[in-house]
Design a protein around this motif. Sequence first.
Motif, PDB file in Angstrom:
ATOM      1  N   THR A  63      33.230  23.317  38.988  1.00 56.52           N
ATOM      2  CA  THR A  63      33.400  22.658  40.279  1.00 56.52           C
ATOM      3  C   THR A  63      34.035  23.616  41.285  1.00 56.52           C
ATOM      4  OG1 THR A  63      33.700  20.538  39.175  1.00 56.52           O
ATOM      5  CG2 THR A  63      34.445  20.685  41.466  1.00 56.52           C
ATOM      6  N   PHE A  64      33.316  23.876  42.374  1.00 57.99           N
ATOM      7  CA  PHE A  64      33.831  24.679  43.479  1.00 57.99           C
ATOM      8  C   PHE A  64      34.659  23.760  44.362  1.00 57.99           C
ATOM      9  CE2 PHE A  64      33.455  25.885  47.931  1.00 57.99           C
ATOM     10  CZ  PHE A  64      33.858  27.211  47.909  1.00 57.99           C
ATOM     11  N   GLY A  72      37.410  23.350  36.081  1.00 59.15           N
ATOM     12  CA  GLY A  72      36.559  23.151  34.915  1.00 59.15           C
ATOM     13  C   GLY A  72      36.557  24.313  33.939  1.00 59.15           C
ATOM     14  N   MET A  73      37.143  25.453  34.313  1.00 58.27           N
ATOM     15  CA  MET A  73      37.245  26.563  33.375  1.00 58.27           C
ATOM     16  C   MET A  73      38.369  26.241  32.386  1.00 58.27           C
ATOM     17  SD  MET A  73      36.807  30.026  35.687  1.00 58.27           S
ATOM     18  CE  MET A  73      38.154  29.669  36.829  1.00 58.27           C
ATOM     19  N   ILE A 132      28.467  28.506  41.590  1.00 57.28           N
ATOM     20  CA  ILE A 132      29.501  28.046  40.659  1.00 57.28           C
ATOM     21  C   ILE A 132      29.128  26.696  40.053  1.00 57.28           C
ATOM     22  CG2 ILE A 132      31.912  27.244  40.544  1.00 57.28           C
ATOM     23  CD1 ILE A 132      32.507  29.586  42.592  1.00 57.28           C
ATOM     24  N   GLU A 133      28.648  25.787  40.870  1.00 63.60           N
ATOM     25  CA  GLU A 133      28.277  24.478  40.348  1.00 63.60           C
ATOM     26  C   GLU A 133      27.014  24.563  39.499  1.00 63.60           C
ATOM     27  OE1 GLU A 133      28.766  21.381  43.288  1.00 63.60           O
ATOM     28  OE2 GLU A 133      30.918  21.775  43.316  1.00 63.60           O
ATOM     29  N   MET A 176      35.939  32.320  27.751  1.00 60.87           N
ATOM     30  CA  MET A 176      34.470  32.269  27.800  1.00 60.87           C
ATOM     31  C   MET A 176      34.001  31.604  29.097  1.00 60.87           C
ATOM     32  SD  MET A 176      33.232  33.916  25.323  1.00 60.87           S
ATOM     33  CE  MET A 176      31.524  33.430  25.427  1.00 60.87           C
ATOM     34  N   CYS A 177      34.730  30.597  29.549  1.00 62.64           N
ATOM     35  CA  CYS A 177      34.406  29.957  30.830  1.00 62.64           C
ATOM     36  C   CYS A 177      34.550  30.969  31.963  1.00 62.64           C
ATOM     37  CB  CYS A 177      35.316  28.765  31.081  1.00 62.64           C
ATOM     38  SG  CYS A 177      35.126  27.387  29.932  1.00 62.64           S
TER      39      CYS A 177
END
Length: 83
Positions: A65-66, A10-11, A59-60, A15-16
Amino acid sequence: MYQITATVEGMMCGMCEAHVNDAIRKAFPVKKVVSSHGKNQTEILAENDISDEALKSTIEGAGYTFVSARHEETAGGGLFRRK
């Protein structure tokens, strides 16, 4: 020392990566944390191991998403070995 390599989905940009790094720093007493959206990875160096459940929650909670994590005990001499 423990080197933890987490797979994070999801990164999408720098910035993520910063968002994930900040969430990890706020949640755990880490020595260093580096994320890469290109590799879908977050590498953590910490004195104590961090459970997958705690990583997943953090993380979530940050909106990503881990997937999994690999935990390695290390002497801590080199901060992140290049592979």
